[in-house]
Motif scaffolding. Structure first.
Motif, short mmCIF file in Angstrom:
data_model
loop_
_atom_site.label_atom_id
_atom_site.label_comp_id
_atom_site.label_asym_id
_atom_site.label_seq_id
_atom_site.Cartn_x
_atom_site.Cartn_y
_atom_site.Cartn_z
N SER A 100 -3.36 5.60 -2.06
CA SER A 100 -4.08 6.22 -0.95
C SER A 100 -5.58 6.17 -1.16
O SER A 100 -6.09 5.87 -2.24
CB SER A 100 -3.65 7.68 -0.81
N ARG A 123 0.02 4.19 0.19
CA ARG A 123 -0.61 5.21 1.02
C ARG A 123 -0.82 6.49 0.21
O ARG A 123 -1.51 6.47 -0.79
CB ARG A 123 0.20 5.42 2.30
N GLU A 124 -0.20 7.58 0.60
CA GLU A 124 -0.43 8.82 -0.14
C GLU A 124 0.30 8.87 -1.47
O GLU A 124 0.11 9.78 -2.27
CB GLU A 124 -0.04 10.03 0.72
N ASP A 147 0.86 -1.17 0.00
CA ASP A 147 0.00 0.00 0.00
C ASP A 147 0.90 1.23 0.00
O ASP A 147 1.62 1.48 0.97
CB ASP A 147 -0.91 0.01 1.23
#
Length: 372
Positions: free
Chosen positions: A114, A71-72, A69
């Motif tokens: 994200s 994320r952002e 992942d």
């Protein structure tokens, strides 16, 4: 006459990358399933650009699948197969050299981003290259999932030089369960090309709809030199089924692709792709298309004359009408290597599909992607 090109190339970075890694990028050289899972876990947490290099060989996918992942997603990620030495400094670009096998039980690789809105970021991106994804199975995406259908990623996505073989979804959502799902908002909000699918093989994938690919981008998408063969859309209740599905506001370019035998039963409602007013087609071998493209030139509706499709060899025979029939400057650029890792252009022009035809004993007796 075409000649045999080199299969091994020294490479310090994946050739598909359209974005630079900064000087502090973390590099991982992995040679086992555990090492690959650990590299993805570290890359998820370290807040750096990450370059994951996978040694040649076959890797069983763990029960949870290989996953990360981002994320952002303000950093780059490259996941590349074909590295041949202990330092991961030498590479073959033959997709068959590195295999992620889902054992008909799990999706091989998931790259999440994200859950917030994407921020356009042309300096960063995700590249997946030089890997065979086979026998993947999942309810949503069979083999490789990059981002989400929002889309919520802001960088460039490149899927290049891979083989997607015998992946399946039983139910599926979105467009019906593709082997490959890729989605991005990048690299800008002005219609620039942010998603590239080139020089891949999609064979014998099955799903209710769109068994090969679903790509989603608010910007432009470039699809070039891919081979789509014997992919089956299984949901006979749908009014229309396609091998390749897409959504984009800015446009999608298909160049030098071959579609064949994706409708083995001749079902009238089954098509290779659906064209819309933002679809541009240049030098593709297409059997069945729904809709009307924005532009179309050089379409070939003829037997591509694969070397041995029955046994998974989708290279072009020397007398194929697709040899030297492609555009040398496809939208989104051309790969440096074909799917065997040889030079992408041999002869007068680029061939249509994922392979360049090589007249040599090695090419004639090369093993096909039979998934064995």
């Amino acid at each position: 006459m075409k000649t045999q090109g080199p299969f091994i190339a020294v490479a310090l970075a994946a050739s598909a990358s359209l974005f630079p890694f900064d000087a502090h990028a973390a590099m991982f050289c992995v040679d086992s399933s555990d090492a690959l899972a650990a590299a993805l876990a570290t890359s998820e947490a370290n807040g750096e650009d990450n370059d994951i290099r996978i040694r040649t060989g076959a890797y069983d996918v763990p029960d949870a699948g290989f996953r990360i992942d981002l994320r952002e997603a303000h950093h780059s990620l490259s996941v590349a197969g074909g590295f041949t030495d202990a330092a991961c400094s030498e590479r073959t670009h033959a997709a068959s050299a590195t295999v992620l096998d889902g054992r008909d039980a799990v999706r091989p690789l998931t790259i999440e981003t994200s859950q917030s809105s994407g921020i356009a970021d042309p300096a960063h991106g995700i590249t997946v290259s030089g890997i065979t994804f086979q026998h993947g199975n999942d309810a949503i995406v069979g083999a490789l999932k990059i981002s989400d259908p929002g889309p919520i990623y802001g960088g460039i996505i490149v899927v290049e030089g891979n083989a997607f073989l015998d992946n399946a979804t039983a139910a599926g959502v979105l467009e019906g369960g593709p082997a490959l799902l890729a989605a991005t908002d990048g690299p800008d909000f002005a219609g620039g090309t942010g998603l590239f699918v080139r020089n891949n093989l999609f064979a014998r994938n099955a799903a209710p709809n769109a068994p090969a690919v679903f790509v989603y981008s608010n910007n432009r998408i470039a699809v070039s030199n891919n081979t789509f063969v014997a992919n089956v859309s299984t949901d006979a209740t749908l009014d229309e089924r396609v091998t390749f599905a897409s959504f984009t506001f800015s446009g999608i370019d298909f160049s030098n692709n071959v579609f064949r035998d994706n409708n083995p039963d001749g079902t009238p409602a089954t098509f290779d792709l659906r064209a819309t007013g933002v679809t541009d087609l240049v030098d593709n071998a297409i059997v069945a298309m729904a809709g009307t493209p924005h532009s179309e030139s050089g379409t070939i509706d003829a037997d591509p004359r694969f070397v041995d499709a029955a046994h998974g060899n989708f290279r072009l025979a020397a007398d194929s009408p697709l040899v030297d029939a492609g555009t040398d400057a496809p939208a989104g650029g051309a790969s440096a290597f074909d799917l065997d890792g040889g030079a992408r252009v041999l002869g007068a022009h680029v061939d249509i599909g994922a392979y360049e035809t090589r007249v040599s004993a090695e090419a004639i007796f090369a093993d096909g992607f039979d998934g064995a």
